[in-house]
Design a protein around this motif. Structure first.
Motif, PDB file in Angstrom:
ATOM      1  N   VAL A   7      26.286   9.636  -2.018  1.00 40.04           N
ATOM      2  CA  VAL A   7      26.387  10.797  -2.897  1.00 40.04           C
ATOM      3  C   VAL A   7      27.835  10.879  -3.387  1.00 40.04           C
ATOM      4  O   VAL A   7      28.760  10.928  -2.573  1.00 40.04           O
ATOM      5  N   CYS A  11      29.580  15.491  -6.850  1.00 43.17           N
ATOM      6  CA  CYS A  11      28.286  16.192  -6.765  1.00 43.17           C
ATOM      7  C   CYS A  11      28.444  17.496  -5.988  1.00 43.17           C
ATOM      8  O   CYS A  11      27.882  18.520  -6.364  1.00 43.17           O
ATOM      9  N   TYR A  29      21.106  15.852 -11.409  1.00 46.67           N
ATOM     10  CA  TYR A  29      21.655  14.672 -10.750  1.00 46.67           C
ATOM     11  C   TYR A  29      20.749  13.472 -11.008  1.00 46.67           C
ATOM     12  O   TYR A  29      19.536  13.625 -11.159  1.00 46.67           O
ATOM     13  N   LYS A  30      21.343  12.288 -11.022  1.00 49.31           N
ATOM     14  CA  LYS A  30      20.562  11.062 -11.168  1.00 49.31           C
ATOM     15  C   LYS A  30      21.210   9.955 -10.356  1.00 49.31           C
ATOM     16  O   LYS A  30      22.343  10.100  -9.876  1.00 49.31           O
ATOM     17  N   ILE A  38      24.295   8.663  -6.065  1.00 50.77           N
ATOM     18  CA  ILE A  38      23.803   9.831  -6.795  1.00 50.77           C
ATOM     19  C   ILE A  38      24.993  10.451  -7.514  1.00 50.77           C
ATOM     20  O   ILE A  38      26.029  10.711  -6.897  1.00 50.77           O
ATOM     21  N   VAL A  39      24.855  10.684  -8.817  1.00 53.74           N
ATOM     22  CA  VAL A  39      25.939  11.214  -9.643  1.00 53.74           C
ATOM     23  C   VAL A  39      25.428  12.405 -10.461  1.00 53.74           C
ATOM     24  O   VAL A  39      24.226  12.595 -10.621  1.00 53.74           O
ATOM     25  N   VAL A  40      26.368  13.189 -10.984  1.00 54.85           N
ATOM     26  CA  VAL A  40      26.023  14.308 -11.862  1.00 54.85           C
ATOM     27  C   VAL A  40      25.729  13.749 -13.254  1.00 54.85           C
ATOM     28  O   VAL A  40      26.532  13.024 -13.826  1.00 54.85           O
ATOM     29  N   GLU A  41      24.558  14.079 -13.770  1.00 58.87           N
ATOM     30  CA  GLU A  41      24.195  13.652 -15.122  1.00 58.87           C
ATOM     31  C   GLU A  41      24.559  14.723 -16.148  1.00 58.87           C
ATOM     32  O   GLU A  41      25.079  14.430 -17.209  1.00 58.87           O
ATOM     33  N   THR A  43      25.480  19.247 -16.679  1.00 59.43           N
ATOM     34  CA  THR A  43      25.605  20.632 -16.222  1.00 59.43           C
ATOM     35  C   THR A  43      25.419  21.536 -17.425  1.00 59.43           C
ATOM     36  O   THR A  43      25.540  21.092 -18.566  1.00 59.43           O
ATOM     37  N   ARG A  63      14.587  12.723 -11.270  1.00 57.24           N
ATOM     38  CA  ARG A  63      15.889  13.394 -11.196  1.00 57.24           C
ATOM     39  C   ARG A  63      15.873  14.358 -10.018  1.00 57.24           C
ATOM     40  O   ARG A  63      14.819  14.735  -9.500  1.00 57.24           O
ATOM     41  N   TYR A  64      17.067  14.769  -9.622  1.00 59.21           N
ATOM     42  CA  TYR A  64      17.247  15.912  -8.728  1.00 59.21           C
ATOM     43  C   TYR A  64      17.935  16.962  -9.573  1.00 59.21           C
ATOM     44  O   TYR A  64      18.680  16.642 -10.492  1.00 59.21           O
ATOM     45  N   LEU A 107      21.331  13.783  -0.604  1.00 59.87           N
ATOM     46  CA  LEU A 107      21.925  14.826  -1.450  1.00 59.87           C
ATOM     47  C   LEU A 107      21.630  16.207  -0.888  1.00 59.87           C
ATOM     48  O   LEU A 107      22.538  17.043  -0.765  1.00 59.87           O
TER      49      LEU A 107
END
Length: 138
Positions: A7, A11, A29-30, A38-41, A43, A63-64, A107
């Motif tokens: 992660v 994140c 997140y993706k 896992i990264v921030v896609e 916001t 996705r999360y 995550l």
């Protein structure tokens, strides 16, 4: 099941902005392209509508997401609950669904302060009415 996927540090930082800073409405997140982290896609600023959040969930990929869900409580007053969404639409590739399912806990364990978890395979499972029912029940 653990997939060994890491992660990214940001994140948690972005989640803290949502939870404590109240600067964000949601975070998507993706997994990165190499499927190792896992990264921030994406916001969205505080006040963004739930429909905009739903529009940011891809129709054919997993996705999360975390959403700061504001609602009117049945006993009166406005409440906010942070929800965690595991999005795995039926149209997503099987491998993607397996990797996302196996990496979810990595995550989820790092995001302290989640009120409810929602697993969605189509929009009816994550629509506003379904989420409202879930947060009022918990």
């Amino acid at each position: 099941m653990s997939t060994g996927i890491a992660v990214a540090d940001n994140c948690i930082d972005v989640f803290t902005d949502l939870k404590l800073g109240k600067k964000l409405a949601y975070i998507v997140y993706k997994l990165n392209d190499s499927m190792t982290e896992i990264v921030v896609e994406k916001t969205a600023p505080a006040g963004t509508a739930y429909d905009a959040f739903l529009a940011d969930l891809p129709a054919a990929d997993c996705r999360y997401a975390v959403f700061d869900f504001e609602f009117e409580h049945p006993e009166g007053g406005i409440r906010n609950k942070i929800i965690f969404v595991s999005w795995a639409p039926d149209e997503a590739r099987v491998r993607s669904k397996m990797v996302y399912a196996g990496s979810r806990d990595a995550l989820r364990r790092k995001l302290v302060g989640i009120h409810a978890e929602i697993q969605g395979t189509d929009l009816s499972e994550v629509d506003q009415a379904s989420v409202l029912e879930k947060v009022n029940r918990v």
